[in-house]
Design a protein around this motif. Structure first.
Motif, PDB file in Angstrom:
ATOM      1  N   ALA A 211     -17.622  24.330  33.886  1.00  0.00           N
ATOM      2  CA  ALA A 211     -18.046  25.707  34.174  1.00  0.00           C
ATOM      3  C   ALA A 211     -19.537  25.912  33.910  1.00  0.00           C
ATOM      4  CB  ALA A 211     -17.239  26.682  33.324  1.00  0.00           C
TER       5      ALA A 211
ATOM      6  N   ARG B 154     -21.848  19.252  40.120  1.00  0.00           N
ATOM      7  CA  ARG B 154     -20.860  20.031  39.347  1.00  0.00           C
ATOM      8  C   ARG B 154     -20.379  21.221  40.162  1.00  0.00           C
ATOM      9  NH1 ARG B 154     -21.689  23.811  35.728  1.00  0.00           N
ATOM     10  NH2 ARG B 154     -23.944  23.428  35.690  1.00  0.00           N
ATOM     11  N   GLU B 155     -21.274  21.812  40.925  1.00  0.00           N
ATOM     12  CA  GLU B 155     -20.875  22.960  41.758  1.00  0.00           C
ATOM     13  C   GLU B 155     -19.888  22.542  42.836  1.00  0.00           C
ATOM     14  OE1 GLU B 155     -24.647  24.493  42.969  1.00  0.00           O
ATOM     15  OE2 GLU B 155     -24.881  25.703  41.142  1.00  0.00           O
TER      16      GLU B 155
ATOM     17  N   GLN C 158     -16.672  22.470  41.181  1.00  0.00           N
ATOM     18  CA  GLN C 158     -16.222  23.847  40.956  1.00  0.00           C
ATOM     19  C   GLN C 158     -15.577  24.415  42.224  1.00  0.00           C
ATOM     20  OE1 GLN C 158     -19.780  25.872  39.660  1.00  0.00           O
ATOM     21  NE2 GLN C 158     -19.471  25.321  37.499  1.00  0.00           N
TER      22      GLN C 158
ATOM     23  N   TRP D  14     -14.695  32.677  37.752  1.00  0.00           N
ATOM     24  CA  TRP D  14     -15.391  31.492  38.244  1.00  0.00           C
ATOM     25  C   TRP D  14     -16.831  31.778  38.616  1.00  0.00           C
ATOM     26  CZ3 TRP D  14     -16.847  32.798  43.064  1.00  0.00           C
ATOM     27  CH2 TRP D  14     -15.989  33.542  43.875  1.00  0.00           C
TER      28      TRP D  14
END
Lengths: 379, 870
Positions: free
Chosen positions: B739, B772-773, B776, B826
């Protein structure tokens, strides 16, 4: 009548030929010591062990006094060597108690502590060494005697026995002074130990450093310090101070009776005396004990023979140093270390050495009787 | 040598003279000038010191709800020395004991006091002759007290010279005794009424039992001192050697369910003791005596027999021990007779101290847990029990022995410091409480405070009040504020019930009633991390236990191994084989992260899923969850649909070591860092706060590459099975990192009064934000898109904008675990969450998501949500 005159004559001869002046204070201290040890044993129980040691001390005194000065002188180096061997032996095979090796077991359950005998052996050694040579003039002449003192000090430190090791230093310095080292050479001799003192500090164990610190601020100890690093000092001072003028009475001192003063039969015997007999009793004891080194040193000056002088003075130094250190530690004037008070503290070896020392002083100071030819008056 | 000048002697005499003068001056200073001060100090040091326990700090939750606090309470204390100096029943007992004739206990002496007194007063001075000086002194003291004599000289004179019995010489003594016995009976009776204790099996009977228990303790110590004598060990060291004889069970390890047992035996020591004492029976029987095992009713008798045996065969071992330990009994021994006594008794004892000499009250707060929540984490306290008292006594004796040594060797010095540390920091003293586990233990130093004390001069004269000489107030302990929020914790516990209920209904509705059975065991771990400060508002485990159950029925809690209420499932420790918390598909994010780190283009690489796959050389393939096969898919879809085959292939290509390394960087294979579990590098394992606490011990295991030689190891690891375990808290950390990009180190305590342990180091590594996105986005797809594994029951999750991953972990010999781990909201992640349903037998999307949904819907969680401005 004739028999009584003969005895009278023998006593007079003895009084003329020996330094009998030492005997009364020695006897007084031994008696006082026996009395105090009885109190330490509880007052209820007769101190059988100490009584036996007392008798053994007397025997050692008589035997030592009976040996001639010549024999003592001739055996000085041999005795020193023997005691050195015993010190080495004790480190290798001696009896270990509480992680310290200080005793050699003998037959019949007896044991001896060689470090005590080393004090006497050193007196003999140094007296013989300095007596055999011209007067000390230079520091370099001290190499060998210094080394011969250092070796037993290191062996004793290895046992470990810090108190005894420390007591040898002043003895050596005292004997060197008496041997005539010029005053101006003393600067270096005094400065050297001071220069090495910080190094010595580094070798002190943590608890020994803690004891130094608590000794330094002994008037402001915390509760924890009184129970821990300052335990001996605190209880010793409490015992002494609470005795006040007249003391609690024989076998009535609370610190003694309640077993709160550690080593009170040994290194901390003086607080028991002070607690139970007060200022008056403790002062009387101090005076009585002090007479021994004073008389010894005074008498030493009356002899021409250097060996005799040095031995008698050395014996006086031995008792004087122990008195000052032991009572100094008990009263908080000196940092806590373990050193018994000869002739008073419990311990067979210490008592025996004391007897031998006094006997030695009597022996070397004995003047030979007049010797006439059996034919002197024959016509 | 010639020319030795006699003036060499004069300076020495001068030096000696000065030293002597200094000694005299010092003596004068100590004994004359400061004599009074030292006398007071000596008296003070012999006085009885009563310690006053401190009030322990309060433990609260995040919002100030009290979780643990002290309640004022008073204990009834029995001090035998003062009792026997003032109470006629004890004086009778002591007098008879001195004459070698113990008539019975304290209660008997009170009951039959007149008869015993009459017999005693017929004593003639001749009876003193076999006694020692101090025994005679003591007996005269008791006779004087019993007969009401104030003038001790009269009685001493009678004992020395007179030819008459005591009653003949002092005819009024018996009347005095009768009056004082009657007075004592009345006082004891009134006190028993106020204590709510019936007569005759009443207070004095209990006093007598405590007195005997004390003597037994002393006898046991005598035996242990004697045992150690011949081998230069203290009583405490003897205990240590003997307790090492019991086997010590270590934690079962993960792979292959190997159980490693450690045991140490002190058999050589026992053999030596048996030989030294010529013990006629087995060494085990002797060990039992030395450990005070076996029937307590006969223990005193057996110890007495043993002591007599030692005196016969090896008297040197007992030399001085008896005397020292008898003194221990008769010094100021204080026994805690009754705790938390009624106020009426407190009032009576406070108003009438002379009447109840030897009995007094001591303030001793009781620890209470008003809320009762999170018992594993808050922890409990414990008071000193019989074993603790014995250990304390032995340690104290050893400590005193060392303190009295003038010189200590290195070994002795090390031992002394160890003993000192144990005595002052670790062991429980009589009357003290210490943290047993949890925060109570971890923050013991801050909570405990400092004991005060009251120094009392006991009544030396008859009827004199005890004199208070010195008072040091106790210092209250510091308060601890935990990060837990109790209303959210309760909401999570309720959510577990509701979630399981909903899952059950769903199964029935779907015609899968046969799968309902595992759901009756609600074994869940639920963790939430607040990503602002890494604190833990929720850390829940079910089933759990109450404080009362722990205190009164601990054995049954331990016996329930399957349900394991003593375990904390959110922390993962203490599991049995089929309970091992494999993370399952939730671990795929680690594999994905490593694949992207090595090659960002892997995000778009497509792989084929036919329902199973095996690497070259494998004898059989491994299955996907969807046996028909997902077809061709890239990483996003593989995460969304949780395709095992995709990750088998990725895991194979990356290799075991690479995935292992990435997992390690993300905190796996190590403690999570929360304050109640630390990695002890010496022992090489996690140590929980409190023995038997089972928090993280054994959890979070990650098998290193050199032990993962199996061909299929990379595949198993890739789907989070077999070679890795992870607690819900550990999974929440992973999703916290997903996150925010920062790996949380969870905090259970917000304000630890300066006692919080240092944060464990977190290995820094670089991972591109855009990668990382991408991950996500895949996590959002799991919940929001129809083919996502959390879509089906995910309405509430969508409302709260939860992104995450389901997991279903297979375990041999048990039902599947179900997982959901994620974060929300989120778009601005605030909380990372993980729900673990142990052996639920369903997929993560069928139950774990329901539990989370019920939580999010709860009023407490809604309130927090609204406070976020959502």
């Amino acid at each position: 009548m004739k028999r009584r005159n003969q005895i009278h004559h023998k006593v007079l001869q003895f009084l003329k030929r020996t330094d009998w002046q030492l005997l009364p204070p020695v006897a007084g201290v031994l008696a006082f010591g026996w009395w105090v040890q009885w109190s330490v044993a509880g007052g209820d129980v007769f101190p059988n062990g100490h009584t036996i040691r007392l008798l053994a001390t007397g025997l050692a005194l008589i035997l030592a006094a009976g040996w001639s000065a010549r024999r003592w002188r001739n055996s000085a180096y041999l005795i020193y060597g023997l005691v050195i061997a015993m010190l080495v032996f004790v480190l290798v095979s001696g009896r270990e108690t509480n992680n310290a090796r200080r005793w050699i077991d003998l037959v019949g359950g007896f044991k001896i502590q060689p470090s005590e005998f080393m004090k006497l052996a050193l007196i003999l050694f140094l007296a013989r060494w300095f007596a055999d040579r011209p007067r000390l003039r230079r520091l370099r002449e001290l190499w060998i005697p210094g080394l011969c003192c250092l070796v037993p000090v290191l062996l004793i430190l290895a046992e470990p026995d810090l108190g005894t090791a420390l007591s040898i230093g002043p003895l050596f310095l005292g004997m060197v002074w008496l041997a005539g080292l010029p005053a101006k050479k003393w600067r270096l001799l005094v400065l050297l130990p001071l220069a090495f003192a910080p190094l010595a500090f580094l070798h002190l164990k943590d608890y020994q450093l803690e004891r130094m610190t608590t000794w330094w601020h002994q008037n402001a100890l915390t509760l924890e310090e009184k129970a821990d690093a300052g335990y001996h000092l605190w209880h010793a001072k409490m015992a002494i101070g609470s005795g006040r003028l007249t003391g609690h009475g024989w076998a009535q001192g609370p610190e003694n009776r309640l077993d709160r003063l550690p080593e009170r039969h040994n290194d901390f015997i003086f607080p028991v005396i002070a607690e139970e007999h007060g200022f008056f009793g403790a002062s009387l004891f101090l005076l009585l004990y002090a007479l021994i080194p004073i008389i010894a040193l005074w008498r030493a000056g009356r002899y021409r023979d250097p060996f005799t002088r040095l031995v008698i003075a050395g014996v006086g130094l031995h008792f004087g140093i122990h008195l000052v250190i032991n009572v100094g530690v008990s009263t908080g004037l000196l940092p806590t270390t373990g050193l018994p008070l000869p002739m008073v503290s419990f311990g067979g070896s210490s008592m025996a050495v004391s007897g031998l020392a006094v006997g030695l002083a009597l022996a070397v100071g004995a003047r030979p009787g007049p010797v006439f030819s059996s034919r002197a008056f024959e016509g | 040598m010639s020319g030795l000048k006699t003036d060499r002697l004069k300076p020495i005499l001068w030096v000696f003279g000065i030293a002597l003068f200094l000694l005299f001056a010092r003596l004068f200073q100590l004994q004359v000038l400061e004599g009074e001060t030292w006398k007071e100090e000596a008296l003070r040091s012999r006085l009885h010191r009563r310690s006053i326990p401190a009030t322990r700090g309060t433990i609260t939750d995040r919002e100030g709800r009290v979780l643990a606090r002290d309640r004022a309470a008073f204990d009834l204390m029995f001090e035998y020395r003062a009792f026997r100096r003032s109470q006629p029943s004890a004086q009778l007992l002591e007098a008879y004991a001195l004459l070698g004739n113990a008539p019975g206990g304290l209660d008997y002496c009170l009951l039959e006091g007149e008869k015993l007194g009459e017999d005693l007063f017929r004593i003639h001075p001749q009876a003193f002759s076999p006694l020692t000086h101090s025994e005679k002194k003591d007996l005269l003291f008791y006779l004087a007290r019993l007969g009401g004599m104030i003038n001790q000289k009269e009685i001493s004179a009678w004992a020395e010279k007179e030819d008459a019995t005591f009653s003949q010489r002092f005819p009024q003594s018996f009347d005095f005794l009768k009056a004082s016995l009657e007075s004592q009976r009345r006082a004891i009776f009134r006190l028993e009424e106020s204590l709510g204790q019936p007569w005759p099996a009443g207070l004095l009977h209990q006093l007598e039992q405590e007195r005997q228990a004390l003597e037994n303790r002393i006898r046991l110590q005598a035996v242990r001192v004697a045992a150690g004598r011949g081998f230069e060990k203290s009583a405490f060291e003897v205990r240590e050697v003997l307790t090492e004889m019991a086997p010590d069970i270590s934690v079962p390890r993960l792979v292959g369910v190997e159980k490693q047992w450690e045991s140490k035996l002190g058999t050589q020591f026992m053999a030596d003791i048996v030989k030294r004492w010529k013990w006629p029976r087995s060494s085990q029987s002797l060990a039992e005596l030395l450990l005070a095992d076996g029937d307590p009713a006969t223990l005193a008798f057996r110890l007495g027999q043993l002591l007599r045996h030692i005196e016969r065969v090896q008297p040197a071992d007992l030399f001085g021990v008896r005397r020292a330990l008898v003194r221990e009994i008769h010094q100021n021994r204080v026994i805690r007779l009754r705790g938390d006594i009624p106020y009426e008794a407190v009032d009576r004892l406070a108003r009438l101290p002379e009447t109840y000499a030897g009995l007094y009250i001591e303030e001793n707060p009781r620890r209470v847990y008003p809320h009762g929540g999170a018992p594993h984490l808050v922890g409990l306290v414990r008071s000193a029990d019989e074993k603790d008292l014995q250990i304390y006594q032995e340690l104290r004796e050893e400590y005193r022995g060392f303190a009295r040594l003038l010189s200590r060797s290195s070994d002795q010095e090390n031992r002394y410091r160890l003993i000192r540390k144990k005595l002052f920091q670790e062991v429980i003293r009589p009357g003290e409480t210490r943290g047993r586990n949890g925060v109570e233990l971890a923050f013991e130093g801050a909570l405990r405070g400092g004991r005060g004390y009251l120094q009392i001069l006991d009544a030396g004269e008859m009827n004199a009040r005890p004199l208070e000489l010195d008072f040091v107030a106790p210092k209250r302990g510091n308060d601890i504020r935990m990060a837990l929020q109790m209303d959210l914790m309760e909401a999570a516990e309720d959510a577990v019930i509701a979630g399981y209920q909903r899952a059950r209904l769903n199964l029935i509705q779907d015609g899968r009633a046969a799968e309902v059975a595992p759901l009756k065991n609600r074994r869940v771990g639920f963790a939430i991390i607040d990503l602002i400060d890494d604190s833990l508002p929720v850390l829940v485990t079910t089933p759990t236990y109450s404080v009362e159950e722990y205190r009164t029925n601990y054995a049954s809690l331990v016996a329930r191994r399957e349900a394991g209420p003593l375990r904390h499932r959110a922390l993962g420790g203490g599991f049995q084989g089929h309970q091992a918390p494999y993370p399952g598909s939730t671990f795929k994010l680690v594999v994905a992260a490593e694949a992207l780190a090595q090659n960002p283009a892997a995000w778009d690489e497509e792989r084929e899923c036919h329902g199973s796959w095996g690497p070259p050389g494998s004898q059989r393939p491994l299955w996907c969850d969807y046996r028909a096969g997902h077809g061709r898919l890239a990483m996003r879809e593989a995460i969304q649909r949780s395709c095992n085959v995709y990750f088998y292939q990725v895991g194979w290509d990356l290799g075991y070591a690479a995935v292992w390394d990435r997992a390690r960087k993300l905190g796996f294979g190590a403690p999570t860092g929360q304050e109640l579990a630390v990695l002890d590098s010496r022992q090489g394992r996690v140590v929980d706060m409190g023995s038997g606490a089972w928090l993280e011990r054994g959890a979070n295991d990650l098998i290193p590459p050199h032990k993962a030689k199996n061909l299929l190891a990379p595949l198993h690891l890739a789907i989070g099975q077999g070679y890795i375990t992870a607690s819900p808290l550990q999974m929440a950390r992973l999703f916290g990192w997903l996150a925010t990009g920062s790996l949380p180190v969870p905090r259970l305590v917000l304000d630890g009064a300066g006692a919080s342990p240092a944060l464990p180091p977190v290995e820094k590594f670089v991972f591109a934000t855009e990668l990382r996105e991408k991950l996500q986005s895949a996590l959002r797809a799991v919940v929001n898109e129809p083919q996502g594994t959390a879509f089906h029951n995910g309405e509430v999750l969508r409302d709260f904008r939860v992104a995450g991953k389901t997991g279903t972990a297979q375990v041999g010999g048990g039902e599947n675990h179900a997982w959901f781990a994620g974060y929300y909201p989120w778009d601005q992640p605030r909380y990372a969450v993980a729900v673990f349903c142990e052996n639920a037998g369903l997929h993560g999307g069928e139950i774990a998501t329901l539990v989370l949904a019920e939580y999010l819907k709860s009023p407490a969680a809604r309130k927090v949500w609204e406070a976020l401005g959502q």
